[in-house]
Design a protein around this motif. Structure first.
Motif, PDB file in Angstrom:
ATOM      1  N   THR A 140      -6.508   6.316   3.203  1.00 54.79           N
ATOM      2  CA  THR A 140      -7.078   5.615   2.055  1.00 54.79           C
ATOM      3  C   THR A 140      -7.247   4.126   2.352  1.00 54.79           C
ATOM      4  O   THR A 140      -8.290   3.521   2.060  1.00 54.79           O
ATOM      5  CB  THR A 140      -6.193   5.805   0.813  1.00 54.79           C
ATOM      6  N   GLU A 141      -6.221   3.518   2.938  1.00 54.79           N
ATOM      7  CA  GLU A 141      -6.298   2.105   3.287  1.00 54.79           C
ATOM      8  C   GLU A 141      -7.334   1.863   4.375  1.00 54.79           C
ATOM      9  O   GLU A 141      -8.078   0.870   4.342  1.00 54.79           O
ATOM     10  CB  GLU A 141      -4.920   1.608   3.738  1.00 54.79           C
ATOM     11  N   SER A 200       2.837  12.718   3.094  1.00 51.46           N
ATOM     12  CA  SER A 200       2.385  11.754   2.104  1.00 51.46           C
ATOM     13  C   SER A 200       1.759  10.527   2.757  1.00 51.46           C
ATOM     14  O   SER A 200       0.751   9.995   2.278  1.00 51.46           O
ATOM     15  CB  SER A 200       3.555  11.325   1.215  1.00 51.46           C
ATOM     16  N   GLN A 201       2.334  10.093   3.857  1.00 47.46           N
ATOM     17  CA  GLN A 201       1.817   8.901   4.535  1.00 47.46           C
ATOM     18  C   GLN A 201       0.416   9.124   5.101  1.00 47.46           C
ATOM     19  O   GLN A 201      -0.373   8.188   5.207  1.00 47.46           O
ATOM     20  CB  GLN A 201       2.777   8.483   5.639  1.00 47.46           C
ATOM     21  N   THR A 209       0.800  -1.222   0.000  1.00 47.01           N
ATOM     22  CA  THR A 209       0.000   0.000   0.000  1.00 47.01           C
ATOM     23  C   THR A 209       0.832   1.271   0.000  1.00 47.01           C
ATOM     24  O   THR A 209       0.281   2.353  -0.090  1.00 47.01           O
ATOM     25  CB  THR A 209      -0.912   0.037   1.246  1.00 47.01           C
ATOM     26  N   GLY A 210       2.135   1.139   0.124  1.00 48.46           N
ATOM     27  CA  GLY A 210       2.975   2.325   0.248  1.00 48.46           C
ATOM     28  C   GLY A 210       2.972   2.910   1.639  1.00 48.46           C
ATOM     29  O   GLY A 210       3.521   3.985   1.870  1.00 48.46           O
ATOM     30  N   ILE A 211       2.359   2.204   2.605  1.00 50.37           N
ATOM     31  CA  ILE A 211       2.281   2.688   3.975  1.00 50.37           C
ATOM     32  C   ILE A 211       3.500   2.222   4.757  1.00 50.37           C
ATOM     33  O   ILE A 211       3.811   1.030   4.787  1.00 50.37           O
ATOM     34  CB  ILE A 211       1.001   2.189   4.669  1.00 50.37           C
ATOM     35  N   ARG A 242      -2.064   8.008   2.527  1.00 47.38           N
ATOM     36  CA  ARG A 242      -1.978   6.566   2.272  1.00 47.38           C
ATOM     37  C   ARG A 242      -2.676   5.761   3.366  1.00 47.38           C
ATOM     38  O   ARG A 242      -3.390   4.795   3.092  1.00 47.38           O
ATOM     39  CB  ARG A 242      -0.519   6.146   2.153  1.00 47.38           C
ATOM     40  N   GLU A 259       7.601  10.814  -1.142  1.00 51.26           N
ATOM     41  CA  GLU A 259       6.784   9.605  -0.959  1.00 51.26           C
ATOM     42  C   GLU A 259       6.774   9.112   0.476  1.00 51.26           C
ATOM     43  O   GLU A 259       5.736   8.675   0.978  1.00 51.26           O
ATOM     44  CB  GLU A 259       7.292   8.502  -1.889  1.00 51.26           C
ATOM     45  N   LEU A 272      -5.448  13.234   0.605  1.00 52.41           N
ATOM     46  CA  LEU A 272      -4.091  13.190   0.077  1.00 52.41           C
ATOM     47  C   LEU A 272      -3.438  14.570   0.147  1.00 52.41           C
ATOM     48  O   LEU A 272      -3.971  15.540  -0.402  1.00 52.41           O
ATOM     49  CB  LEU A 272      -4.101  12.700  -1.375  1.00 52.41           C
TER      50      LEU A 272
END
Length: 365
Positions: A250-251, A243-244, A33-35, A247, A238, A228
């Motif tokens: 969203t999750e 940015s986190q 997830t990019g988390i 993320r 990122e 975001l």
């Protein structure tokens, strides 16, 4: 950064909510997830050399005021109060005085971004009956009722509102607006909604209820925010705390089944058209975070939007990040410290998007 509720409440003994969202096993690795995992923030070293503009907070904190009402007893989660169990409601924002202050500042930001206007819909000066959905601290409803003394104005929310003073043409009601509505069909001339992201399971069904309650020819206006926080020049990286933020939210929305991606997924226009509305206006807005813009009005907006967030970062995170994403309060505190440093940096040019959609119920409907 929007909510279904925001209101001062009495302190109750610490309790857990009787209905918890279904939490799937958390996968927080960047590969999925990019988390970044919560433990990441305890290991990050920070450079304080670019922590600028801290004097602003001292200068502007006095411009905010919290409501002094104290009503009912709500759930208490990690020391913060939330709405009582009612219907299908699952709001993620606290309803205590500290969070009220943040939302009051965001109301000011909203009007600044609209050149001092409360609304963009082309309503008549003699509008008769108006509904403010998810009224929160009630400031929009109070200001509107003051500007339109001939209108009957109703502010509805999952939490009761008890401001010290309201115009005589305004009343507040307590309802779960995500359930089927009890308002008479074809009864409102104008319905206003702001910042309900992460609270609604079925946006199409929600818009159908609004459509049904509007009179033919009536207007509906929905202003929504994305979670975001981004930049156009790469200064929001990122793996930054800014940015986190998006993320993780969203999750969390995916796990809850109540999306935080209303703006990104175009749900406003899609849902309104599906319900039968005619789209009158679409307006995309950039909300700067911090006083980095050169334009003086945008700079002021950025100062207040940063102040609103900084005022209660932990309040925005408390429910979603602990109950849904499994973070501890200690991990949130460490993350919040990193976020505050980034918010104060003059070298980061962050903003978040908002979208206003104005729609009309056809005369022949």
């Amino acid at each position: 950064m929007s909510s279904l509720l925001t209101n001062t409440a009495a302190t109750a003994p610490e309790t857990e909510p009787t209905v918890e969202p279904t939490v799937e096993p958390t996968s927080t690795g960047p590969e999925s997830t990019g988390i970044l995992p919560p433990s990441h923030w305890a290991q990050v070293q920070h450079d304080d050399t670019d922590d600028g503009d801290s004097a602003f907070e001292d200068d502007n904190a006095s411009s905010t005021a919290s409501l002094s009402a104290s009503i009912l007893e709500y759930r208490v989660i990690h020391g913060r109060t939330y709405h009582s169990e009612r219907g299908n409601a699952q709001s993620w924002n606290p309803n205590d005085a500290l969070h009220d202050e943040s939302m009051e500042i965001l109301h000011h930001v909203s009007t600044l971004m609209q050149d001092g206007k409360l609304l963009l819909a082309p309503i008549r000066d003699d509008v008769q009956k108006v509904l403010d959905v998810a009224t929160g601290v009630g400031m929009w409803a109070i200001d509107f009722a003051d500007d339109y003394p001939g209108a009957e104005v109703i502010g509805v929310d999952i939490s009761p509102q008890k401001p010290q003073w309201i115009p005589p043409n305004l009343r507040f009601e307590v309802e779960d607006v995500t359930l089927p509505w009890t308002y008479q069909p074809n009864s409102f001339d104008y319905i206003h909604l702001r910042w309900l992201t992460g609270c609604v399971e079925d946006w199409n069904g929600f818009y159908r209820e609004i459509y049904k309650a509007l009179k033919p020819g009536g207007y509906f206006e929905h202003k929504e925010s994305t979670c975001l926080m981004v930049s156009d020049d790469g200064t929001v990286t990122e793996n930054s705390a800014l940015s986190q933020w998006g993320r993780v939210f969203t999750e969390a929305g995916r796990k809850l089944g109540r999306t935080f991606s209303v703006v990104e997924d175009g749900l406003q226009v899609k849902g309104m058209k599906e319900a039968g509305f005619e789209i009158v206006l679409e307006k995309d807005l950039k909300t700067p975070i911090g006083p980095w813009p050169e334009d003086e009005n945008q700079k002021l907006i950025g100062q207040f939007s940063r102040l609103a967030l900084d005022r209660d970062i932990e309040g925005y995170l408390n429910y979603i990040w602990t109950k849904v994403m499994g973070w501890s309060t200690e991990e949130i505190a460490v993350y919040a410290a990193h976020l505050r440093r980034e918010l104060r940096s003059p070298n980061i040019h962050a903003y978040y998007a908002q979208k206003v959609v104005v729609a009309r119920k056809p005369e022949k409907s």
